[in-house]
Write a protein that holds these residues in place. Structure first.
Motif, mmCIF file in Angstrom:
data_model
loop_
_atom_site.group_PDB
_atom_site.id
_atom_site.type_symbol
_atom_site.label_atom_id
_atom_site.label_comp_id
_atom_site.label_asym_id
_atom_site.label_seq_id
_atom_site.Cartn_x
_atom_site.Cartn_y
_atom_site.Cartn_z
ATOM 1 N N ARG A 246 0.843 -1.179 0.000
ATOM 2 C CA ARG A 246 0.000 0.000 0.000
ATOM 3 C C ARG A 246 0.882 1.234 0.000
ATOM 4 N NH1 ARG A 246 -2.763 -3.246 -1.587
ATOM 5 N NH2 ARG A 246 -4.823 -3.949 -0.894
ATOM 6 N N VAL A 247 0.388 2.317 -0.567
ATOM 7 C CA VAL A 247 1.179 3.536 -0.724
ATOM 8 C C VAL A 247 1.073 4.430 0.510
ATOM 9 C CG1 VAL A 247 0.907 3.492 -3.224
ATOM 10 C CG2 VAL A 247 -0.697 4.828 -1.827
ATOM 11 N N ASP A 248 2.023 5.347 0.612
ATOM 12 C CA ASP A 248 1.988 6.398 1.617
ATOM 13 C C ASP A 248 2.655 7.621 0.997
ATOM 14 O OD1 ASP A 248 2.125 8.133 3.717
ATOM 15 O OD2 ASP A 248 3.095 6.744 5.110
ATOM 16 N N TYR A 249 1.834 8.563 0.547
ATOM 17 C CA TYR A 249 2.356 9.726 -0.153
ATOM 18 C C TYR A 249 2.623 10.913 0.763
ATOM 19 C CZ TYR A 249 1.487 7.520 -4.650
ATOM 20 O OH TYR A 249 1.519 6.671 -5.727
ATOM 21 N N HIS A 250 2.526 10.727 2.046
ATOM 22 C CA HIS A 250 2.800 11.820 2.973
ATOM 23 C C HIS A 250 4.303 11.917 3.228
ATOM 24 C CE1 HIS A 250 2.218 14.632 6.248
ATOM 25 N NE2 HIS A 250 3.000 13.889 7.004
ATOM 26 N N GLY A 251 4.864 13.107 3.037
ATOM 27 C CA GLY A 251 6.282 13.296 3.341
ATOM 28 C C GLY A 251 7.183 12.736 2.253
ATOM 29 N N LEU A 252 8.295 12.118 2.667
ATOM 30 C CA LEU A 252 9.269 11.565 1.725
ATOM 31 C C LEU A 252 8.789 10.193 1.263
ATOM 32 C CD1 LEU A 252 12.544 12.571 3.605
ATOM 33 C CD2 LEU A 252 11.459 13.741 1.673
ATOM 34 N N SER A 253 7.900 10.193 0.280
ATOM 35 C CA SER A 253 7.200 8.954 -0.060
ATOM 36 C C SER A 253 8.124 7.911 -0.687
ATOM 37 C CB SER A 253 6.017 9.242 -0.980
ATOM 38 O OG SER A 253 6.448 9.794 -2.207
ATOM 39 N N TYR A 254 9.168 8.327 -1.390
ATOM 40 C CA TYR A 254 10.091 7.339 -1.946
ATOM 41 C C TYR A 254 10.705 6.495 -0.822
ATOM 42 C CZ TYR A 254 14.400 5.318 -3.723
ATOM 43 O OH TYR A 254 15.409 4.448 -4.017
ATOM 44 N N ARG A 255 11.192 7.161 0.205
ATOM 45 C CA ARG A 255 11.768 6.441 1.339
ATOM 46 C C ARG A 255 10.710 5.578 2.018
ATOM 47 N NH1 ARG A 255 13.786 10.135 6.121
ATOM 48 N NH2 ARG A 255 11.523 10.348 6.334
ATOM 49 N N ASP A 256 9.498 6.114 2.177
ATOM 50 C CA ASP A 256 8.429 5.355 2.823
ATOM 51 C C ASP A 256 8.037 4.130 2.002
ATOM 52 O OD1 ASP A 256 8.379 7.164 4.895
ATOM 53 O OD2 ASP A 256 6.776 8.369 4.036
ATOM 54 N N HIS A 257 8.019 4.268 0.697
ATOM 55 C CA HIS A 257 7.653 3.118 -0.126
ATOM 56 C C HIS A 257 8.720 2.030 -0.092
ATOM 57 C CE1 HIS A 257 4.745 5.915 -2.450
ATOM 58 N NE2 HIS A 257 4.124 5.271 -1.483
ATOM 59 N N ARG A 258 9.983 2.422 0.003
ATOM 60 C CA ARG A 258 11.032 1.418 0.193
ATOM 61 C C ARG A 258 10.823 0.690 1.524
ATOM 62 N NH1 ARG A 258 15.757 1.688 -3.059
ATOM 63 N NH2 ARG A 258 16.180 -0.243 -1.935
ATOM 64 N N ARG A 259 10.489 1.447 2.563
ATOM 65 C CA ARG A 259 10.274 0.840 3.881
ATOM 66 C C ARG A 259 9.077 -0.101 3.863
ATOM 67 N NH1 ARG A 259 6.545 2.147 7.141
ATOM 68 N NH2 ARG A 259 6.262 4.239 6.227
ATOM 69 N N ILE A 260 7.974 0.325 3.267
ATOM 70 C CA ILE A 260 6.766 -0.504 3.215
ATOM 71 C C ILE A 260 7.049 -1.804 2.464
ATOM 72 C CG2 ILE A 260 4.425 -0.623 2.280
ATOM 73 C CD1 ILE A 260 4.325 2.476 2.779
ATOM 74 N N ALA A 261 7.785 -1.707 1.354
ATOM 75 C CA ALA A 261 8.133 -2.915 0.600
ATOM 76 C C ALA A 261 8.978 -3.859 1.439
ATOM 77 C CB ALA A 261 8.864 -2.530 -0.683
ATOM 78 N N ALA A 262 9.917 -3.314 2.202
ATOM 79 C CA ALA A 262 10.773 -4.156 3.045
ATOM 80 C C ALA A 262 9.948 -4.855 4.122
ATOM 81 C CB ALA A 262 11.875 -3.315 3.677
ATOM 82 N N GLU A 263 8.957 -4.165 4.661
ATOM 83 C CA GLU A 263 8.138 -4.738 5.737
ATOM 84 C C GLU A 263 7.330 -5.941 5.269
ATOM 85 O OE1 GLU A 263 5.883 -1.395 7.020
ATOM 86 O OE2 GLU A 263 7.471 -0.613 8.342
ATOM 87 N N ILE A 264 7.002 -5.997 3.972
ATOM 88 C CA ILE A 264 6.226 -7.129 3.454
ATOM 89 C C ILE A 264 7.090 -8.068 2.608
ATOM 90 C CG2 ILE A 264 4.048 -5.872 3.509
ATOM 91 C CD1 ILE A 264 4.341 -5.420 0.488
ATOM 92 N N ASP A 265 8.432 -7.873 2.697
ATOM 93 C CA ASP A 265 9.384 -8.711 1.969
ATOM 94 C C ASP A 265 9.164 -8.678 0.450
ATOM 95 O OD1 ASP A 265 10.751 -9.551 4.261
ATOM 96 O OD2 ASP A 265 9.262 -11.118 4.640
ATOM 97 N N ALA A 266 8.801 -7.512 -0.052
ATOM 98 C CA ALA A 266 8.644 -7.346 -1.499
ATOM 99 C C ALA A 266 9.952 -6.820 -2.084
ATOM 100 C CB ALA A 266 7.514 -6.366 -1.794
ATOM 101 N N ASP A 267 10.380 -7.424 -3.180
ATOM 102 C CA ASP A 267 11.596 -6.921 -3.813
ATOM 103 C C ASP A 267 11.277 -5.644 -4.595
ATOM 104 O OD1 ASP A 267 10.253 -8.948 -5.540
ATOM 105 O OD2 ASP A 267 11.694 -8.217 -7.001
ATOM 106 N N VAL A 268 12.274 -4.756 -4.669
ATOM 107 C CA VAL A 268 12.077 -3.412 -5.216
ATOM 108 C C VAL A 268 13.059 -3.157 -6.353
ATOM 109 C CG1 VAL A 268 12.223 -0.939 -4.704
ATOM 110 C CG2 VAL A 268 11.241 -2.505 -3.020
ATOM 111 N N ALA A 269 12.573 -2.526 -7.398
ATOM 112 C CA ALA A 269 13.427 -1.997 -8.457
ATOM 113 C C ALA A 269 13.240 -0.488 -8.503
ATOM 114 C CB ALA A 269 13.062 -2.609 -9.808
ATOM 115 N N VAL A 270 14.328 0.243 -8.574
ATOM 116 C CA VAL A 270 14.281 1.691 -8.718
ATOM 117 C C VAL A 270 14.578 2.014 -10.173
ATOM 118 C CG1 VAL A 270 15.246 3.895 -7.978
ATOM 119 C CG2 VAL A 270 14.995 2.022 -6.330
ATOM 120 N N VAL A 271 13.630 2.633 -10.835
ATOM 121 C CA VAL A 271 13.748 2.924 -12.260
ATOM 122 C C VAL A 271 14.212 4.367 -12.425
ATOM 123 C CG1 VAL A 271 12.517 3.060 -14.453
ATOM 124 C CG2 VAL A 271 11.958 1.251 -12.814
#
Length: 204
Positions: free
Chosen positions: A131-156
């Motif tokens: 799920r997204v979180d666009y409040h504040g530094l959302s790029y950092r938050d989205h990396r954190r959220i992905a890590a919490e659910i063990d989702a792998d991330v690609a930065v384009v």
């Protein structure tokens, strides 16, 4: 791929108020939205505009006047769990089909295009719990959220997708690199590139 395109239909581009009046800001925002919808389709996506109010546009419209985070999360929750979904902001005036195709093809459960200043300009979600979180530094938050659910991330890394148009300096990018409706609107409105203090700027 189902693609959500969030759009503020009521108070668009307020940070350009020193340069454009309300009618002009609305016209520029709509031109960028049209450019983004064309780019999404060129990349093989199926866009739905997530708008704060009803609008007449050549795409399905889902109206939700809440803040961006809950509106996007509810829309993502409605997606089929086995199908990927993308979120592409409506003010990416340099977006092209090729740039979005690179994002859509990224081999990751969460693919992110960072915006300047720590935001998130576009992302693809293939993990049902993300799920997204666009409040504040959302790029950092989205990396954190992905890590919490063990989702792998690609930065384009994409200049065209990382450039969102919010402020006067961003108009330089549209005039330099754009060839869509938003760039045409700026030129028709009398804007041109200028050198101001040794740096590129815009004048009218």
């Amino acid at each position: 791929m189902r693609v959500l395109v969030p759009f503020d239909a009521e108070r668009p581009k307020t940070r350009l108020a020193d340069l454009l009046d309300e009618r002009e800001r609305s016209a520029l925002a709509r031109a960028m939205l049209d450019d983004v919808l064309a780019a999404v389709r060129a990349a093989g996506g199926e866009p739905t505009v997530l708008s704060t109010a009803p609008i007449d546009v050549d795409a399905p419209v889902r109206v939700d006047d809440r803040a961006l985070t809950p509106a996007v999360n509810d829309a993502l929750a409605d997606a089929a769990p086995e199908s990927p979904a993308a979120v592409v902001m409506a003010d990416l005036g340099l977006a092209t089909g090729d740039a979005l195709a690179d994002l859509f093809d990224a081999d990751a459960e969460v693919a992110i295009v960072p915006g300047r200043g720590g935001g998130t300009n576009a992302l693809v979600v293939r993990h049902p719990e993300f799920r997204v979180d666009y409040h504040g530094l959302s790029y950092r938050d989205h990396r954190r959220i992905a890590a919490e659910i063990d989702a792998d991330v690609a930065v384009v890394d994409s200049h065209r997708l990382s450039t969102d148009v919010d402020e006067r300096a961003d108009l330089v990018e549209l005039l330099l690199h754009g060839d869509g409706r938003a760039t045409a609107w700026l030129r028709d409105a009398g804007f041109e590139l200028a050198v101001e203090g040794g740096r590129a700027g815009v004048r009218r």
